[in-house]
Design a protein around this motif. Structure first.
Motif, mmCIF file in Angstrom:
data_model
loop_
_atom_site.group_PDB
_atom_site.id
_atom_site.type_symbol
_atom_site.label_atom_id
_atom_site.label_comp_id
_atom_site.label_asym_id
_atom_site.label_seq_id
_atom_site.Cartn_x
_atom_site.Cartn_y
_atom_site.Cartn_z
ATOM 1 N N ARG A 8 16.414 -0.739 2.099
ATOM 2 C CA ARG A 8 17.289 -0.843 0.928
ATOM 3 C C ARG A 8 18.616 -1.434 1.370
ATOM 4 N NH1 ARG A 8 13.564 -0.642 -1.567
ATOM 5 N NH2 ARG A 8 12.780 0.850 -3.071
ATOM 6 N N ILE A 18 16.326 -9.501 -6.201
ATOM 7 C CA ILE A 18 16.272 -8.065 -5.960
ATOM 8 C C ILE A 18 16.000 -7.269 -7.238
ATOM 9 C CG2 ILE A 18 18.758 -7.556 -6.151
ATOM 10 C CD1 ILE A 18 18.183 -6.085 -3.308
ATOM 11 N N THR A 66 11.231 2.584 3.996
ATOM 12 C CA THR A 66 11.634 1.611 2.979
ATOM 13 C C THR A 66 12.986 0.976 3.329
ATOM 14 O OG1 THR A 66 10.739 3.288 1.521
ATOM 15 C CG2 THR A 66 11.738 1.384 0.471
ATOM 16 N N TYR A 70 10.853 -3.567 1.567
ATOM 17 C CA TYR A 70 11.436 -3.118 0.291
ATOM 18 C C TYR A 70 10.394 -2.375 -0.548
ATOM 19 C CZ TYR A 70 15.090 -3.228 -3.264
ATOM 20 O OH TYR A 70 16.089 -2.870 -4.137
ATOM 21 N N LEU A 115 12.135 -8.476 0.662
ATOM 22 C CA LEU A 115 11.706 -8.018 -0.673
ATOM 23 C C LEU A 115 10.193 -7.863 -0.806
ATOM 24 C CD1 LEU A 115 14.014 -10.016 -3.134
ATOM 25 C CD2 LEU A 115 14.371 -7.747 -2.142
#
Ligand code: FAD
Length: 435
Positions: free
Chosen positions: A62, A148, A60, A54, A50
């Motif tokens: 996910r 998240i 990125t 993230y 995270l």
């Protein structure tokens, strides 16, 4: 409301919960025996992502990409995996009451869950500046990062940024360092503010920190040490506008991210279970003072066999390993067998920009830095040893190869003698490779 009953309940759906679920499956837990109850809406994932990929503008990460157990090179447990194994994944469900005497958990919606054996895996929650009464700390665009949904809120704020957006990161620990880097990679002007004389003071020596502060400065991060945030000013929409420092300085900010520490989530069990050092006290098998109740991960205060003391550890490696140990111990006790005591070698790591460090052991005693720790160095490979009572007890390495990191871990485990710090500094990694 209907009552649900399970043989094993894991309370919490984070890192420990996921690794515990895998261990239950390995032991052949029968469908319907195991449940994970989690406040989060998603299956267990590798939380460290995270504050790293993230938030990256490119490459990125996910979900479902980083569900456990990919962080340790294991199988990725997708939601379907839990279904296949008959493990109930009870998500978006916050437990608000735990009665350990009657083995009952109650959710915010009033659902009742019964268990025979409970694993407490509630982790930690962030410390908030509102808890300290910092004026203006409830302004919009002040973010924290643990779960998240908080990461999603931060991503949305990053995406909404205009040219020349400014962020202030409050805190100089690993969260502060990783978030400063991630925001900078998103082309945001970043100031990182913390009250201590240097960053990561719980682990870094002044010498180690000098490298990271120099490196961050070269990357355009404005590192402000020795400065306390005393308040925030907002615009007419209630959004944060300025960060006020105790020394009178004022920093403009469109985004503020706070990483000033965490506290273990133990309050559900207050008065029902023995605590120590802020966590739930366990033995070397993560058994608590209450029969059939185990505690793992960030919430557990456990015997650190190597050092002959008891500690709480807020790191992912321990979350994984403690969960596995607890499940082993549960099965062993059911089968009248025994398992070895948890013998943990502390291991922490962090990654930011193109840097990556690992630390093994204990950072006590005298320390010595080796290698090229100049922030401008192209290799930025350097390390440190900690020496106590004539033995090397801790080892740190930036930009190590897997083999070098392995050698470092061995040093911290074996604790070889070293009486001459200058010699240790000269030998550097060679010392570790000989062990
Ligand atoms: P968690 O993973 O926090 O899981 C706790 C779970 O319990 C959560 O799902 C939570 O929602 C749930 N829960 C809590 N209370 C309740 C309730 N009452 N009812 C229902 N559910 C509840 N460590 C490292 O070693 N290296 C790193 O690089 C690193 N990076 C990190 C980056 C970030 C952004 C964060 C937040 C942590 C990082 N850590 C890192 C620390 C590491 O992630 C934690 O030590 C680890 O997640 C602890 O695992 P856990 O299972 O104990 O708790």
């Amino acid at each position: 409301m209907a009552e649900k009953s399970f043989k094993y309940v894991i309370l919490g759906g984070g890192v420990s919960a996921g690794y515990a679920a895998r261990a239950f499956a390995k032991h052949g837990a029968k469908p319907g025996e195991v449940a994970i109850i989690s406040k989060e809406a998603v299956a267990p994932y590798e939380r460290p992502a995270l504050s790293k990929a993230y938030l990256f503008p490119e490459g990125t990460a996910r979900l479902p990409g980083f569900h456990v157990c990919v962080g340790s090179g294991g199988e990725r447990l997708l939601p379907e995996w839990y279904t296949e194994k008959g493990i109930s994944l009870i998500l978006s469900t916050e437990i608000v009451k735990a009665d350990l005497a009657s083995k009952t958990l109650t959710s915010a919606a009033g659902e009742i869950f019964k268990y025979q054996t409970l694993i407490i895996a509630t982790g930690s929650t962030v410390l908030r500046l509102t808890d300290f009464g910092t004026p203006g700390a409830d302004a919009k665009n002040i973010f924290y990062l643990r779960e998240i949904d908080e990461a999603d809120a931060l991503v949305a704020a990053i995406k909404a940024k205009k040219n020349g957006s400014k962020a202030v990161v409050v805190g100089g620990g690993y969260i502060g360092l990783e978030l400063s880097a991630a925001l900078r990679l998103n082309n945001i002007d970043v100031s990182m503010v913390f009250p201590e004389p240097w960053c990561m003071p719980r682990l870094f020596t002044a010498g180690i920190a000098a490298f990271y502060e120099g490196y961050y400065t070269n990357k355009g991060v404005n590192v402000i040490n020795g400065a306390l945030v005393v308040g925030f000013e907002t615009n007419e929409n209630g959004e944060v506008k300025n960060v006020k420092l105790k020394d009178g300085r004022v920093l403009e900010a469109d985004i503020v991210v706070v990483g000033v520490g965490a506290k273990p989530l133990t309050q559900l069990f207050k008065g029902q279970i023995e605590e120590d050092k802020g966590g739930i006290k366990t033995d070397a098998f993560f058994k608590t003072s209450v029969p059939d109740v185990y505690a793992v991960g960030d919430v557990a205060t456990f015997p650190m066999k190597m050092y002959g003391d008891i500690r709480r550890v807020e790191h992912v490696d321990h979350a994984r390993k403690s969960a596995e140990q607890a499940v082993e111990a549960i099965y062993a006790s059911e089968e009248g067998k025994s398992v070895g005591e948890y013998d943990y070698l502390p291991f922490f790591y962090s990654r930011s920009f193109d840097l990556s460090w690992q630390f093994y052991g204990d950072n006590v005693g005298e320390s010595v830095v080796f290698g090229d720790s100049s922030p401008a160095s192209p290799s930025h490979k350097f390390g440190a040893y900690w020496v106590k009572d004539g033995k090397v007890v801790g080892a740190f390495l930036e930009s190590g190869s897997p083999e070098e990191n392995k050698a470092l871990a061995k040093v911290a485990k074996v604790q070889p003698p070293a009486d001459n710090l200058d010699k240790l500094a000269t030998e550097g990694l060679t010392f570790a490779s000989k062990i």
